[in-house]
Structure formats: structure tokens, C-alpha cells
Design a protein around this motif. Structure first.
Motif, PDB file in Angstrom:
ATOM      1  N   LEU A 171      -8.144   3.617 -18.351  1.00 56.59           N
ATOM      2  CA  LEU A 171      -9.350   2.943 -17.559  1.00 56.59           C
ATOM      3  C   LEU A 171      -8.708   2.745 -16.226  1.00 56.59           C
ATOM      4  CD1 LEU A 171     -10.201  -0.521 -18.846  1.00 56.59           C
ATOM      5  CD2 LEU A 171      -9.419  -0.266 -16.621  1.00 56.59           C
ATOM      6  N   ASP A 172      -9.639   3.390 -15.150  1.00 55.37           N
ATOM      7  CA  ASP A 172      -9.244   3.131 -14.007  1.00 55.37           C
ATOM      8  C   ASP A 172     -10.363   2.679 -12.889  1.00 55.37           C
ATOM      9  OD1 ASP A 172      -6.823   4.858 -12.090  1.00 55.37           O
ATOM     10  OD2 ASP A 172      -8.375   4.045 -11.022  1.00 55.37           O
ATOM     11  N   LYS A 173      -9.846   1.706 -11.847  1.00 54.93           N
ATOM     12  CA  LYS A 173     -11.012   1.372 -10.959  1.00 54.93           C
ATOM     13  C   LYS A 173     -11.636   2.246 -10.045  1.00 54.93           C
ATOM     14  CE  LYS A 173      -7.714  -0.138  -7.224  1.00 54.93           C
ATOM     15  NZ  LYS A 173      -7.357  -1.205  -6.232  1.00 54.93           N
TER      16      LYS A 173
ATOM     17  N   PRO B 240     -11.977  12.939  -8.345  1.00 52.54           N
ATOM     18  CA  PRO B 240     -10.550  12.850  -7.404  1.00 52.54           C
ATOM     19  C   PRO B 240     -10.569  11.520  -6.596  1.00 52.54           C
ATOM     20  CG  PRO B 240     -11.830  14.737  -6.801  1.00 52.54           C
ATOM     21  CD  PRO B 240     -12.699  13.968  -7.711  1.00 52.54           C
ATOM     22  N   ARG B 241      -9.528  10.881  -6.348  1.00 57.12           N
ATOM     23  CA  ARG B 241      -9.277   9.867  -5.387  1.00 57.12           C
ATOM     24  C   ARG B 241      -7.893   9.916  -4.935  1.00 57.12           C
ATOM     25  NH1 ARG B 241      -4.659   9.075  -6.992  1.00 57.12           N
ATOM     26  NH2 ARG B 241      -3.777   7.815  -8.706  1.00 57.12           N
ATOM     27  N   ASP B 242      -7.654   9.668  -3.579  1.00 60.79           N
ATOM     28  CA  ASP B 242      -6.793   9.697  -2.587  1.00 60.79           C
ATOM     29  C   ASP B 242      -5.864   8.593  -3.328  1.00 60.79           C
ATOM     30  OD1 ASP B 242      -4.939  10.731  -0.866  1.00 60.79           O
ATOM     31  OD2 ASP B 242      -5.993   9.484   0.826  1.00 60.79           O
TER      32      ASP B 242
ATOM     33  N   CYS C  60       0.701   8.463   0.055  1.00 56.57           N
ATOM     34  CA  CYS C  60       1.764   8.744  -0.433  1.00 56.57           C
ATOM     35  C   CYS C  60       2.625  10.138   0.572  1.00 56.57           C
ATOM     36  CB  CYS C  60       1.929   9.821  -1.774  1.00 56.57           C
ATOM     37  SG  CYS C  60       3.090  10.191  -2.848  1.00 56.57           S
ATOM     38  N   GLY C  61       3.899  10.212   0.305  1.00 59.42           N
ATOM     39  CA  GLY C  61       4.452  11.005   1.087  1.00 59.42           C
ATOM     40  C   GLY C  61       4.177  12.606   0.572  1.00 59.42           C
ATOM     41  N   ASP C  62       3.482  12.802  -0.842  1.00 59.11           N
ATOM     42  CA  ASP C  62       3.061  14.010  -1.384  1.00 59.11           C
ATOM     43  C   ASP C  62       4.153  14.911  -1.703  1.00 59.11           C
ATOM     44  OD1 ASP C  62       0.342  13.179  -0.976  1.00 59.11           O
ATOM     45  OD2 ASP C  62      -0.067  14.430   0.883  1.00 59.11           O
ATOM     46  N   ALA C  63       5.457  14.357  -1.716  1.00 57.68           N
ATOM     47  CA  ALA C  63       6.462  15.191  -2.340  1.00 57.68           C
ATOM     48  C   ALA C  63       6.457  15.064  -3.890  1.00 57.68           C
ATOM     49  CB  ALA C  63       7.895  14.798  -1.784  1.00 57.68           C
ATOM     50  N   ILE C  64       6.192  16.199  -4.518  1.00 59.64           N
ATOM     51  CA  ILE C  64       6.509  15.983  -6.245  1.00 59.64           C
ATOM     52  C   ILE C  64       7.813  16.401  -6.394  1.00 59.64           C
ATOM     53  CG2 ILE C  64       5.163  16.754  -8.168  1.00 59.64           C
ATOM     54  CD1 ILE C  64       3.276  15.632  -5.984  1.00 59.64           C
TER      55      ILE C  64
ATOM     56  N   GLY D 143       5.708   2.936 -14.037  1.00 57.99           N
ATOM     57  CA  GLY D 143       5.403   3.381 -12.876  1.00 57.99           C
ATOM     58  C   GLY D 143       5.578   2.286 -11.837  1.00 57.99           C
ATOM     59  N   ASP D 144       4.665   2.154 -10.679  1.00 55.23           N
ATOM     60  CA  ASP D 144       4.965   1.392  -9.614  1.00 55.23           C
ATOM     61  C   ASP D 144       4.820  -0.053 -10.268  1.00 55.23           C
ATOM     62  OD1 ASP D 144       5.492   3.438  -7.789  1.00 55.23           O
ATOM     63  OD2 ASP D 144       3.838   3.057  -6.807  1.00 55.23           O
ATOM     64  N   ALA D 145       3.983  -0.293 -11.152  1.00 57.55           N
ATOM     65  CA  ALA D 145       3.691  -1.659 -11.839  1.00 57.55           C
ATOM     66  C   ALA D 145       4.838  -2.118 -12.286  1.00 57.55           C
ATOM     67  CB  ALA D 145       2.731  -1.495 -12.851  1.00 57.55           C
TER      68      ALA D 145
END
Ligand SMILES: Cc1cc2nc3c(=O)[nH]c(=O)nc-3n(C[C@H](O)[C@H](O)[C@H](O)COP(=O)(O)OP(=O)(O)OC[C@H]3O[C@@H](n4cnc5c(N)ncnc54)[C@H](O)[C@@H]3O)c2cc1C
Length: 398
Positions: free
Chosen positions: A51-53, A57-59, A62-66, A304-306
Motif C-alpha cells: 500500500l502506498d500513499k 511513477p513517483r519521485d 535522493c542522490g540517485d546513487a544506487i 528501510g528508512d522507517a
């Protein structure tokens, strides 16, 4: 964690007239952590919802370094997903980092692989894997409103729809401002372990090498740095972050500091002279993995960040987020086999995660603190790197 064992987090009453959609595992948040969790649960024989708010695609700022760990984790979930990533075109393979300080620069070659890719595209890639390859029920544009614990798990109502969910296990994968962590683990912001940051996209930054990520230090802000990360199409992700306690203490305006940093560094000023900023300079927080936080409790896990897992030195969080999502999925399977969802069994997840990341996060925190207390070390590193053998040793430690 003991406090969490009490059934003390009833926030809103659940609508009585609505029938709940029943799931074994409900994952809140479809970023890298949530998607890795859903992908790992494929074929586990469990009924899973994601489930996502947002809608994809959504932004994601981030620095976008994978980092390499993200790809390794994807491979460990299924080599087919790793293959799909390799075929995914919109990325740059980065093989080295150039560090700039006081007009000097030193380049470190990476042993492992790493990429840059906008989060808009990378996260949508992961989300599409979940959609195409698993039976996960997906609810986007769905904002959870309340988490009510009963003996069998959690009932979740959503704010912007009439949907009611019930799940034996709730996985909080809802990022740095996690509602799940706030509500179930009383998570509050700790500025000593949190970075505030801003980033913007630029086109046509001069001398951009698609294989090199760049870090600029300034002695005023050590150990913080400004990054210039290349992206396909001669684009760059440029950003700056600082420990939130320092931002508060020194009353720093991050947006002004960002532009001043570029303007006051002669090399950057020249490189950005003909560059164009596309879109706004946007801010977001990084919860660092330099403090111990609650990771699980009765019927729930945080990922993750949570779960505050970002590398305190580099700011990388995508790889750790995906690894934690995978480990949480494995723990969920274990709980269903044992038919036990209590905190003591759930804490197997905590042990697996700290076993894999604990030592590394502690070392990276130490490196962050050492550099802020002894900024002269950076000069020492630059001098030492004149010797290739010492440079190789430092490179291994990075
Ligand atoms: C400026 C900046 C630069 C960074 N640079 C890098 C980098 O270069 N490399 C790197 O590895 N890491 C970087 N990070 C860290 C990285 O962005 C995170 O660690 C990573 O996104 C964590 O993934 P996640 O899945 O836990 O959370 P997220 O990616 O934040 O995903 C959370 C998902 O949950 C959804 N959500 C949020 N709240 C709710 C809610 N209440 N209900 C339902 N859904 C919700 C969101 O829409 C989102 O889809 C950076 C972070 C910042 C802020």
C-alpha cells in the motif's frame, strides 16, 4: 520494545460497517524496502498487500546513487530481477568517486559495482517487478489512517478511501517520516542522528563524467559534502546535506548554503556557469543508522528508512533498505511456519539485520564523528594518497 507489547496504540475507532480485506502481510510503503519485501514474499504462499500513499511513477528526493548492495540484494531475491536491472537502460554505471577538497582532487576506484539512476525510474522499475511478477495486491493513492492492534494482527483504515485492511503482520516501509514507526515505535526525530539535505537536477554541468560520482568537501562544513552525481542525458543530481543538530545549532539555511557552496568554489562555479537547473531545489531528511531504534514488536516490523538504516558516513540507504525488506519477508515466513507473531519471535528479524549491518553502521558512524572532530584528517588523507599503495589501503576501507 517492551512498551510496544502493550496493546496501547489504538488511535481511531474502526468503521464497524466495513468488511476488512484480509491479508497475511501488509506492507505500508512501496519504495525499495517495501518492494524488496514484496518480491521476497513471492511464492511464500502468503496473501500479501502493498500500500502506498503515492501513485507510481513517483519521485523521491535522493542522490540517485544506487549502491552495489541494492543490486546484490535484488540478485539474492531472484537472479531474474538482477537480469532485468541489467537490461534496464536508464542508468549510468559508476566505477569511481572523485573527492575534491581545497582545490585538490583524488579519485578512488570502486571494487564493487554501483549505478546512478533517477529514483523516479529506479523505484518504478522495482514497483513494476512487484506488479508483473507477484500476486501482491497493490493499493496506491492510499493513505493509512489508523493502525489498531487486536490479538490476530492489525486493522488498518485508510484516510482517502473507505478501505479497511486486516493483516497478521504489518511491515512499516513508509520511509523517513514513517507513520508506522511513529505510531507503533514512538519514533521521534533525533537531530544527532538525522541529516537534513537538499538536491536539484542540473543539465549541462561542464566536464561531467558518466562513470564518476563526485564529492566536494569544504572545511566550513566537514564532514558534510556537496555531491555531483552524473545521470544519463548529461544530467546531474547535485545536493548537499548536514547533520540536523548542526543545522539547528548554526542556524543554517540549507538552500542558501547549497547555492553559496557552488558559487564560492572556483572549480564548481566554472563548471556550473552554463548549467541549467531543471526543477526545484527540494529538501528531505535522512534518518541515520547511528542509533539503536525499535525494529519490530508484536505483529510488526520496520524496514528501510522507517527503521533508520542509512549509512551515517556516505548517506547511502537504498541497499540497506532493500536488504531489510528481504530479511523482514524471511522473518514473516518464519512467523507463519511457527504460527507465532509475538515480539520475541519477531525479534529474529532484529538479530538478522543487526548481524548483517550492525558492525558496518557502527564503523561508519565512527568515521563520520572522527572526521567532524578532526577535519585535518582529510588533508592527511590527500597527502597520503600521493602514494598509490596507501591510496589502495584507504580505498579498501571506504
Ligand atoms: C537528499 C537525499 C539523498 C540521498 N541519496 C542517496 C543515494 O545517493 N544513495 C542511496 O543509497 N541512498 C540515498 N538516500 C537515502 C535513500 O533515499 C533512502 O534510504 C531510501 O529511499 C529508503 O528507502 P525506503 O523504501 O525505506 O523509503 P522510501 O524510498 O522513502 O519509500 C517510502 C515509500 O512509502 C510511501 N509512504 C510514505 N509515507 C507513507 C504513508 N504514511 N502511507 C503510505 N505510504 C507512505 C512513499 O510514498 C514511498 O513510496 C538519500 C536520501 C536523501 C533524502
Amino acid at each position: 520494545m517492551q512498551a510496544l507489547n502493550k496493546l496501547n496504540y489504538i488511535y481511531h475507532s474502526m468503521p464497524q460497517d466495513l468488511e476488512a480485506r484480509q491479508y497475511d502481510v501488509l506492507i505500508v510503503g512501496a519504495g525499495p524496502a517495501g518492494c524488496a519485501c514484496a518480491l521476497t514474499l513471492k511464492d511464500a504462499g502468503l496473501k500479501v498487500a502493498l500500500l502506498d500513499k503515492a501513485t507510481f511513477p513517483r519521485d523521491k528526493v535522493c542522490g540517485d546513487a544506487i549502491p552495489g548492495r541494492a543490486i546484490k540484494t535484488l540478485k539474492s531475491i531472484s537472479p531474474a530481477y538482477e537480469d532485468a536491472f541489467r537490461k534496464f537502460a536508464n542508468k549510468c554505471a559508476t566505477r569511481q568517486t572523485a573527492i575534491h577538497y581545497k582545490g585538490r582532487s583524488v579519485t578512488f576506484k570502486w571494487v564493487g559495482e554501483a549505478y546512478t539512476c533517477t529514483r523516479m525510474e529506479f523505484d518504478n522499475f522495482l514497483f513494476s517487478l512487484v506488479k508483473e511478477h507477484t500476486d501482491t495486491a497493490i493499493y496506491t493513492d492510499t493513505l493509512p489512517h489508523s493502525f489498531i492492534q487486536d490479538n490476530g494482527g492489525f486493522s488498518i483504515t485508510s484516510k482517502n478511501s473507505d478501505l479497511v485492511f486486516h493483516s497478521r503482520i504489518l511491515v512499516g516501509a513508509d520511509g523517513a517520516q514513517s507513520a508506522v514507526a511513529k505510531k507503533l515505535a514512538n519514533r521521534t526525530l533525533d537531530r544527532q542522528h538525522h541529516v537534513g539535505s537538499v538536491r536539484a537536477y542540473f543539465k549541462n554541468v561542464a566536464n561531467l563524467d558518466p562513470g564518476t560520482t563526485e564529492i566536494y568537501f569544504d572545511k566550513k562544513f566537514l564532514p558534510s559534502y556537496l555531491w555531483v552525481f552524473p545521470l544519463p542525458g548529461n544530467m546531474a543530481n547535485v545536493g548537499f546535506g548536514m547533520l540536523s543538530s548542526e543545522i539547528a545549532k548554526k542556524k543554517i539555511n540549507l538552500k542558501t548554503t547549497f547555492y553559496d557552496f557552488v558559487d564560492q568554489n572556483p572549480a564548481l562555479k566554472l563548471r556550473f556557469r552554463d548549467a541549467t537547473q531543471t526543477g526545484d531545489l527540494e529538501g528531505f531528511g535522512l534518518p541515520l543508522g547511528s542509533r539503536i531504534t525499535t525494529l519490530s514488536g508484536n505483529h510488526f516490523m520496520l524496514v528501510g528508512d522507517a527503521a533508520s538504516l542509512i549509512d551515517p558516513f556516505s548517506g547511502d540507504g537504498i541497499g540497506n533498505a532493500m536488504l531489510s525488506g528481504k530479511l523482514a519477508a524471511e522473518q514473516a515466513v518464519h512467523c507463519f511456519k511457527a504460527d507465532n507473531f509475538t515480539a520475541p519471535l519477531m525479534s529474529g528479524y532484529d538479530r538478522a539485520l543487526t548481524g548483517m549491518l550492525g558492525k558496518e553502521l557502527r564503523a561508519r558512524h565512527k568515521a563520520q564523528r572522527t572526521l567532524s572532530k578532526m577535519p585535518f584528517l582529510l588533508d592527511t588523507i590527500f597527502t597520503a594518497c600521493r602514494s598509490n599503495s596507501i591510496k589502495r589501503i584507504i580505498q579498501k576501507g571506504l
